[in-house]
Scaffold this motif. Structure first.
Motif, PDB file in Angstrom:
ATOM      1  N   ALA A  98     -25.776-134.392  24.699  1.00 44.95           N
ATOM      2  CA  ALA A  98     -24.468-135.404  25.458  1.00 44.95           C
ATOM      3  C   ALA A  98     -25.948-136.430  26.154  1.00 44.95           C
ATOM      4  O   ALA A  98     -26.461-137.087  26.616  1.00 44.95           O
ATOM      5  CB  ALA A  98     -24.124-134.873  27.193  1.00 44.95           C
TER       6      ALA A  98
ATOM      7  N   VAL B 259     -20.499-137.468  24.182  1.00 48.10           N
ATOM      8  CA  VAL B 259     -20.858-135.452  23.794  1.00 48.10           C
ATOM      9  C   VAL B 259     -20.886-134.926  21.912  1.00 48.10           C
ATOM     10  O   VAL B 259     -20.046-135.339  21.074  1.00 48.10           O
ATOM     11  CB  VAL B 259     -19.815-134.329  23.947  1.00 48.10           C
ATOM     12  CG1 VAL B 259     -20.048-133.028  23.601  1.00 48.10           C
ATOM     13  CG2 VAL B 259     -20.006-134.153  25.966  1.00 48.10           C
TER      14      VAL B 259
ATOM     15  N   LEU C 267     -18.078-128.417  26.201  1.00 48.08           N
ATOM     16  CA  LEU C 267     -17.950-129.139  27.681  1.00 48.08           C
ATOM     17  C   LEU C 267     -18.130-128.938  28.888  1.00 48.08           C
ATOM     18  O   LEU C 267     -18.686-128.742  30.105  1.00 48.08           O
ATOM     19  CB  LEU C 267     -16.658-129.952  27.535  1.00 48.08           C
ATOM     20  CG  LEU C 267     -16.066-130.893  28.893  1.00 48.08           C
ATOM     21  CD1 LEU C 267     -16.683-132.239  28.997  1.00 48.08           C
ATOM     22  CD2 LEU C 267     -15.174-131.455  29.033  1.00 48.08           C
TER      23      LEU C 267
ATOM     24  N   MET D 266     -21.791-127.873  29.195  1.00 47.26           N
ATOM     25  CA  MET D 266     -22.967-128.219  29.393  1.00 47.26           C
ATOM     26  C   MET D 266     -22.703-129.296  30.941  1.00 47.26           C
ATOM     27  O   MET D 266     -23.563-130.095  31.779  1.00 47.26           O
ATOM     28  CB  MET D 266     -22.271-130.298  28.564  1.00 47.26           C
ATOM     29  CG  MET D 266     -22.452-129.823  27.060  1.00 47.26           C
ATOM     30  SD  MET D 266     -22.496-131.752  26.140  1.00 47.26           S
ATOM     31  CE  MET D 266     -24.163-130.874  25.486  1.00 47.26           C
TER      32      MET D 266
END
Length: 706
Positions: A156, A185, A219, A222
């Motif tokens: 990312a 990302v 997501l 992260m």
């Protein structure tokens, strides 16, 4: 190799040339061929010992160690491998000419007189070569068998404002809202999000939706591991891993999440022990008073009751709450992880498919509980009913960006549909306007009297905003194989009872039946025997009492809730079908995968690199390759996105054979099932429609809360 070659020449000045070339050949690949100096010694030690009669075995081992160190790449240049420098320019053309024209000179090199005492025994040289060859073959074999699938890792990048960075550095950033702006990302070479924005207002509940494989779970991961930065004072809890099983009691495992309470209780215990042992220090008494005040402020005495309510809502009976965590299965330990998260109440709670591990009763309880969640919630779910009940906002991940919508999933669908219609109308209107203007330009382009008008029209076209056609997501279509009708009776359970031991029967006296038109859903609490009943129906378990009658031509297609975990992760989808059903043309395997939405390059990716939903589709394709005429589906919606669940419902409705499924997805059950078999209280009974079952569950939850 230049360094090693010079070192060998210095240490063994009288070494003969062909022996020196042999040693250099063994060492030519550098440290890659040798794990340590011991392996270098095994490869060339005996040969070097023959060369030098004045060196001991220890001397030779030290020389091998020195050679191994020389072959290691320089750390400063590790990425590009060891630096190799030629000691003189090389002219390949002249070398080739010399090789052809000066054969006599070349021969003379090899027929020089040498000291015969320095020659190596040919048998020993052959033995050393064979030993090295055997070692290299063994290592390459080990690498082939042991090497796991190497998956790309997600990366990312993120833009943060200088103002926010300064506030964070000074510790002045006290906002509870989360803004992750202009971030990318990627997963390997594939870009999942580009220039995306994610804004989470404190106290709101966000449902993150989108197709399988677009990066929703990535997501969440992260955010939780800090690859996407948020203010450091905001506490995050990501429910992803199950609780580690040990001797801790279930309720204590939940209570331990409150670290403040735990540390105060520990200190109170230590001080009380000191006072009871005769320590009369007045300071200890003051500390104890202060600790009691803090415990009262945080309502520490109410914590066990609060933890018990959460555990009870998630299906843990009072007896189960007092059991050690190591006695629970993986699914129950995931429930424990969820209970710990709900108890600790972080500033940001991240949930990834929380309903996958829950039965319908627990899902209804969780829906009600989360509607009063006091902090920020970000949840990935494909359960339509859950998304209609819990979120205050929907975040739609598509086309490498995230669009935010106010309201639940039903409102999101309406707003999105209207938005796409407006965008399409705007695009079509602009295209029509452009075409009209272009006709004028083309007509009067060479007319001098209209030159000014033509130029103004050209400028008008240039100033129009460039609108792109609406990208419609491809519809998901699943198709089960066609079947031939069978004459009844198809499937009958008569007075069936079952228990894993005689003292404890899971259910007794079950009298139920199914036909080729059946659409039956088995429901009930976890542990009530739903999966056991499926296994009895398919003959994988024998009834303890009673009889099971199955039509001789009935062919089951079984999708277990662990089907995805049992796939070979090291091969691609085509190879997976090939290994299960060998001997068919490649086109047939690809056609089968295509009928479940696994087409193109996706079918050639390793199974390990697919998302959970894509793996489920591969499992469906493999199940249907055997042309079953009766489907038995155990939790088939786990990991599937909303569109695929909808497609699965359509496929079940159109299927010409019978279907029995275990599911907790209310929307799917309402869509396809005419009959429900309810497991519980030692029996299995049939009811019509989901409304009646939901009413029974809500009554039970209401009585428990009183």
């Amino acid at each position: 190799m230049t360094t090693c070659s010079e070192y060998i020449k210095n240490v063994f000045p009288l070494i003969d040339d062909d022996l020196k070339h042999y040693v250099e050949g063994v060492l030519q690949n550098g440290a890659d061929d040798f794990q340590d100096s011991e392996e270098v010694y095994e490869a060339i030690g005996e040969v070097l010992q023959e060369v030098s009669s004045d060196k001991t075995e220890e001397d030779i081992r030290n020389i091998c160690n020195e050679l191994h160190n020389m072959m290691k790449p320089d750390k400063s240049n590790a990425k590009n491998g060891p630096t190799k420098v030629l000691n003189a320019p090389v002219h390949l053309a002249s070398m080739a000419a010399n090789l052809e024209n000066n054969i006599g000179d070349i021969k003379s090199i090899w027929v020089m007189q040498r000291d015969d005492t320095l020659k190596v025994d040919a048998k020993k040289l052959e033995k050393a070569e064979a030993k090295l060859q055997e070692k290299q073959e063994k290592r390459s074999k080990d690498v082939k068998t042991a090497a796991p699938v190497k998956l790309e890792s997600a990366t990312a990048s993120q833009v943060t404002s200088k103002k926010e960075s300064k506030m964070e550095a000074k510790g002045n950033n006290r906002t509870q809202d989360i803004r992750i702006e202009n971030f990318d990302v990627a997963y390997g070479d594939r870009v999942l999000l580009q220039g995306a924005d994610l804004i989470l207002a404190f106290g709101r509940r966000y449902g993150l939706v989108g197709r399988n494989g677009l990066g929703k779970s990535t997501l969440l991961r992260m955010i939780s591991n800090g690859q996407l930065r948020i203010p450091s004072h905001i506490s995050i809890l990501h429910v992803e891993q199950e609780v580690i099983g040990d001797d801790t009691l279930a309720i204590q495992s939940v209570l331990e999440c409150d670290t403040v309470r735990e540390s105060l209780l520990k200190r109170e215990k230590e001080i009380s022990a000191a006072v009871n042992s005769g320590n009369s220090d007045p300071e200890l008494s003051n500390q104890l008073t202060e600790i009691y005040a803090q415990l009262q402020n945080i309502e520490a005495d109410k914590a066990p009751a609060k933890a018990s309510i959460i555990l009870n809502g998630l299906g843990f009976t009072p007896e189960m709450q007092q059991r050690e965590t190591k006695t629970f299965s993986g699914g129950w330990r995931m429930r424990l992880a969820l209970a710990r998260a709900l108890f600790s109440r972080p500033d940001l709670l991240l949930l990834d498919e929380p309903t996958n591990m829950l039965d319908i009763k627990a899902i209804i309880w969780l829906e009600n509980y989360l509607q009063n969640w006091p902090t920020t919630l970000l949840v990935v779910s494909h359960d339509r009913n859950f998304l209609d009940t819990v979120p205050t906002d929907i975040l739609h991940l598509h086309s490498q960006r995230i669009d935010a919508y106010r309201g639940n999933y039903e409102q999101f669908e309406k707003t999105k549909t209207e938005k796409l219609k407006n965008q399409q109308r705007e695009y079509e209107a602009q295209m029509q306007h452009r075409q009209h203007v272009q006709v004028f330009i083309d007509k009067f382009r060479y007319n001098a009297n209209r030159a000014a008008s033509v130029q103004s029209k050209i400028k008008l076209l240039d100033k129009l905003p460039e609108l792109k056609p609406i990208e419609k997501e491809t519809a998901v279509v699943l198709k089960f194989p066609d079947t031939e009708p069978l004459s009844p009776p198809i499937l009958q359970l008569n007075e069936v009872s079952f228990g894993y031991n005689k003292d404890r029967l899971i259910f007794t006296n079950v009298n139920l039946g199914a036909t080729m038109d059946s659409r039956i859903c088995i429901v009930g609490d976890n542990g009530a025997g739903k999966t056991t009943l499926l296994k009895i129906i398919m003959g994988l378990l024998s009834p303890s009492a009673g009889m099971l009658h199955v039509h001789r031509n009935l062919k089951f297609g079984y999708f277990s809730q662990h089907h995805v975990d049992q796939l070979d992760m090291n091969v691609n989808s085509v190879e997976l079908l090939q290994s299960t059903y060998p001997g068919k043309p490649i086109e047939e395997y690809r056609r089968q995968l295509g009928s479940f939405g696994v087409s193109g390059d996706l079918a050639l990716q390793t199974v390990a690199s697919l998302s959970g939903g894509q793996k489920s589709r591969v499992a469906f394709a493999r199940m249907c390759m055997g042309n079953p005429n009766f489907l038995v589906l155990d939790e088939p919606t786990n990991h599937l996105d909303i569109e695929t669940i909808e497609a699965l419902g359509n496929a079940i409705v159109k299927f010409t054979g019978g279907v029995i499924l275990v599911s907790h997805d209310e929307r799917l059950i309402r869509k396809v099932c005419k009959e429900l078999w309810v497991c519980g209280n030692g029996s299995v009974r049939s009811i019509e429609g989901f409304d009646e079952y939901r009413r029974l569950v809500e009554q039970e939850l209401e009585s428990q809360s009183k």
